[in-house]
Design an enzyme around this catalytic site. Structure first.
Site, mmCIF file in Angstrom:
data_model
loop_
_atom_site.group_PDB
_atom_site.id
_atom_site.type_symbol
_atom_site.label_atom_id
_atom_site.label_comp_id
_atom_site.label_asym_id
_atom_site.label_seq_id
_atom_site.Cartn_x
_atom_site.Cartn_y
_atom_site.Cartn_z
ATOM 1 C CD GLU A 150 0.666 6.829 -5.186
ATOM 2 O OE1 GLU A 150 0.961 5.788 -5.887
ATOM 3 O OE2 GLU A 150 2.048 6.816 -4.579
ATOM 4 C CB CYS A 158 -15.054 4.331 -13.715
ATOM 5 S SG CYS A 158 -16.751 3.228 -14.643
ATOM 6 C CD GLU A 305 3.465 5.571 -0.921
ATOM 7 O OE1 GLU A 305 4.462 5.200 -2.119
ATOM 8 O OE2 GLU A 305 2.183 5.088 -0.794
HETATM 9 C C1 GAL Z 1 2.891 3.561 -4.826
HETATM 10 C C2 GAL Z 1 2.072 3.195 -3.317
HETATM 11 C C3 GAL Z 1 2.260 2.271 -2.641
HETATM 12 C C4 GAL Z 1 3.363 1.714 -3.720
HETATM 13 C C5 GAL Z 1 4.495 2.476 -3.805
HETATM 14 C C6 GAL Z 1 5.674 0.988 -5.231
HETATM 15 O O1 GAL Z 1 2.722 4.235 -5.736
HETATM 16 O O2 GAL Z 1 1.024 3.940 -2.919
HETATM 17 O O3 GAL Z 1 1.302 1.226 -2.029
HETATM 18 O O4 GAL Z 1 2.667 0.721 -4.672
HETATM 19 O O5 GAL Z 1 4.186 2.641 -4.634
HETATM 20 O O6 GAL Z 1 6.300 2.161 -5.261
#
Ligand code: GAL
Length: 683
Positions: A150, A158, A305
């Protein structure tokens, strides 16, 4: 063969075995096999465990994890582990840590603690990526590379000295000379004329509004700087393992990164999506990002995800009520995903995400969540034949990051209330409700096959982009505040819509932004409806710029304002097949209905409110997002892959349930369809 060497739809999630004693791993893989998990994302945040000291690797534990996964039929989406630099790196080289706009260096203790421009950081990531590729390139579990994680989630920019030097090199490349930069940035304003590149800094915190052209270039630079980090790792992976596809997980419709550019640099698009279970419209918002993901490479993508139930980072983290986790997973597949994966496999015991849901909850195999996991695994298996199938859309929405960045520059716009995501959604929502398939396209993208192109906003529009729209033979809809500036954020002479004036046959006399709580009524399709947020005082002109008054020339008036400051003025026009809206009516459905009818665009299926209909190849997805049963009249019979039942005519779909029909006659019908645009999947 699908997007990876795994056949069927992908199911699984982020797996962080380093957070657990090894005896738990056996249970993990046993339960993964039981649930039908076929892919796990591993090593995302493992740098400090894999390289505990500079150049000294500890791969033993990951070897065992990879072997265990493979032995249990689970492929690895293997991360290069570069998402968080290890403590030794940032302590030995503090300049790796990012600096914010006020000049404060941010410390270690979270994740993504890096400056994207840091040569030390970049060199260390490339070295680790090479070590990973050499170690696991031949491992039979390896199915996909997952670079970093992500990008831009926490660290998009930065402002350190190293970043400043990098920014100047980028500016020199773009503008050629400091005079070129002065011209592009309009530095005669407020006395900012530069005489050397080393006088130019990132847009750090300043006493007043920062030059918007400087901000625009900064946005471009920040997206490019992170993309360079990605590409440096990708080069190594391509060299060592050319046959393994490479991805990095996107964050839906994200302002910070130009995903058109990014998607072109990877092999497979993957996305992370977290629709809020407490928001009854979130399935519509997320559908737009799924359609974007499919459009980015015009091929299926992977939902890498999502949450099994609650997340851990909202004010209040609502859980998913029964049925929603399954329905949302099927929705991603309905919009072109070849996998529905999760963050994460096993719910964490510690850390900031210990209350984030997972496929295997704290409550273990006795929990409701685990039952849902088993059921979803079985459902996704039933849908295996959907993998790789294409989506056909005749309507395209234009989304360009340059224009978005310009539009949402802080502190210098007529209104800060024009937000691109909301403008996109204003059109996407009614299209979604009508069951019409939608793609997204970048400015200058390929428009062949589309019958309707909608640019909800094209604040920044070049002459080339105007010519691109002029050459489109179908129906065009352009939303307000378009054609305002060129690629340097400088206002087009003669005013908006600048290079689109001949095409649209209107000139904006004055912008009429509407403060919160105020409306400008207009008469649309026989009704007086409010425009919120924005309106414009329009002049109707012919192509030469001569005002035509009420003669209209080639421009018809489709709607006028009624009441309010703009009473009687023109609100919506049409010239040929090009419709222009100088405002944002509360509901654009009447405009849309007319344009779709004129263009002969049909819905995928006629469905009641709250039901989503999409097509992938010969499959019709019907998703009931309401909590009540609904009736749908099937236009053609088919077999529901989820239940194995043959269905025809009127059917009932229970609340939060779905039907995925393999259509019986589609083979014949498909050949009848007149030259549809096909988003080719992997076949
Ligand atoms: C995403 C991230 C994951 C976890 C997830 C939780 O943004 O890639 O590592 O943190 O959110 O919702």
């Amino acid at each position: 063969m699908g997007l990876t060497r795994v056949s069927g739809l992908l199911f699984g999630g982020d797996y962080n075995p380093e957070q657990w004693p090894e005896h738990v791993w056996d249970e993990d893989v046993r339960l993964m096999a039981e649930a039908g998990v076929n892919m796990a994302t591993v090593a995302v945040f493992s740098w400090s465990r894999l390289e505990p000291r500079p150049g000294e690797y500890d791969f033993g534990w990951l070897d065992r994890v990879m072997d265990l996964l493979h032995a249990n039929g689970v492929a690895a989406d293997l991360a290069t582990a570069t998402a968080t630099p290890p403590p030794w790196l940032v302590r030995e080289h503090p300049q790796v840590l990012p600096v914010d706009a006020t000049g404060t260096r941010l410390d270690f203790g979270s994740r993504q603690s890096y400056c994207p421009s840091s040569p030390v950081f970049r060199t260390a990531t490339v070295r680790l990526a090479r070590a990973m590729a050499e170690r696991y390139g031949d491992h039979p579990a390896l199915a996909m590379w997952h670079i970093s994680n992500e990008y831009a989630d926490h660290t998009l920019e930065c402002f350190c000295e190293e970043s400043a030097r990098h920014f100047r090199r980028w500016l020199r490349e773009r503008h050629g000379s400091v005079d070129g930069l002065n011209a592009a940035w309009g530095t005669s304003c407020w006395g900012q004329h530069y005489t050397a590149f080393d006088q130019v800094n990132p847009p750090r915190k300043a006493p007043g509004p920062v030059n918007p052209a400087q901000l625009l270039d900064w946005r471009r630079f920040c997206s490019d700087a992170l993309l360079e980090c990605f590409e440096l790792e990708r080069e190594v992976l391509r060299e060592v393992t050319p046959e393994i596809p490479v991805t990095t997980n996107f964050m839906s419709v994200l302002h910070g990164l130009d995903y058109w550019k990014w998607a072109g640099a990877e092999d497979v698009v993957s996305d992370d999506a977290y629709p809020d279970p407490a928001d009854p419209t979130s399935h519509v918002t997320v559908a737009l990002s799924y359609d974007l993901m499919r459009s980015l490479r015009r091929q299926p993508w992977i939902l890498l995800e999502q949450a099994a139930s609650a997340v851990s980072w909202r004010e209040v983290n609502a859980p998913k009520p029964p049925g929603m986790m399954r329905l949302h997973s099927l929705q991603a597949v309905a919009h072109g995903a070849d996998g529905a994966m999760f963050f994460q496999w096993r719910q964490a015991k510690y850390g900031p995400e210990k209350f984030h849901s997972a496929l295997l909850p704290h409550g273990g195999v006795a929990s409701r969540g685990w039952r849902d996991t088993l059921a979803l695994g079985a459902d996704l298996k039933r849908l295996a034949e959907v993998a790789g199938t294409p989506t056909t859309a005749h309507v395209a929405l234009v989304l360009g990051w340059d224009s978005w960045w310009g539009l949402e520059a802080p502190e210098s716009m007529p209104s800060n209330r024009l937000r691109l995501k909301e403008l996109l959604q204003a059109w996407y929502g009614p299209l979604h409700a009508a069951g019409v398939a939608v793609d997204l396209v970048p400015p200058l993208g390929d428009l062949s096959g589309y019958r309707v192109v909608i640019a909800p906003n094209l604040y920044m529009c070049t002459g080339e982009q105007a010519a691109w729209l002029e050459a489109f033979p179908g129906h065009l809809v352009v939303g307000p505040f378009s054609g305002v500036v060129d690629s340097d954020d400088q206002v087009h002479e003669g005013g908006a819509p600048g290079p689109l004036r001949a095409l649209l046959g209107v000139t904006v006399d004055e912008f009429w932004p509407l403060p919160e709580g105020t409306v400008q009524p207009l008469r649309l399709a026989g009704r007086v409806v409010p425009a919120r947020t924005w309106a414009e005082w329009l002049r109707v002109e012919d192509a030469s710029g001569d005002t035509l008054g009420d003669a209209f020339g080639g421009t018809e008036v489709l709607a006028r304002y009624e009441g309010g400051d703009l009473d009687g003025q023109v609100a919506i026009t049409r010239r040929g097949k090009a419709v222009y809206l100088g405002c944002l009516p509360e509901d654009v459905t009447p405009v849309l209905t007319e344009v779709l009818a004129a263009a002969g665009v049909e819905p995928v299926a006629v469905v009641p409110e709250g039901v989503e209909a999409t097509r992938r190849g010969d499959h019709l997805f019907l998703l009931n997002h309401t909590t009540d049963p609904v009736k749908v009249d099937l236009a053609e019979p088919g077999t529901d892959l989820l239940t194995g039942r043959d269905l025809a005519g009127p059917i009932e779909i229970p609340g939060r349930d779905a039907v995925v029909l393999r259509l019986a006659n589609s083979g014949a019908r498909r050949t009848d369809t007149e030259s549809p645009l096909t988003n080719e999947g992997e076949r």
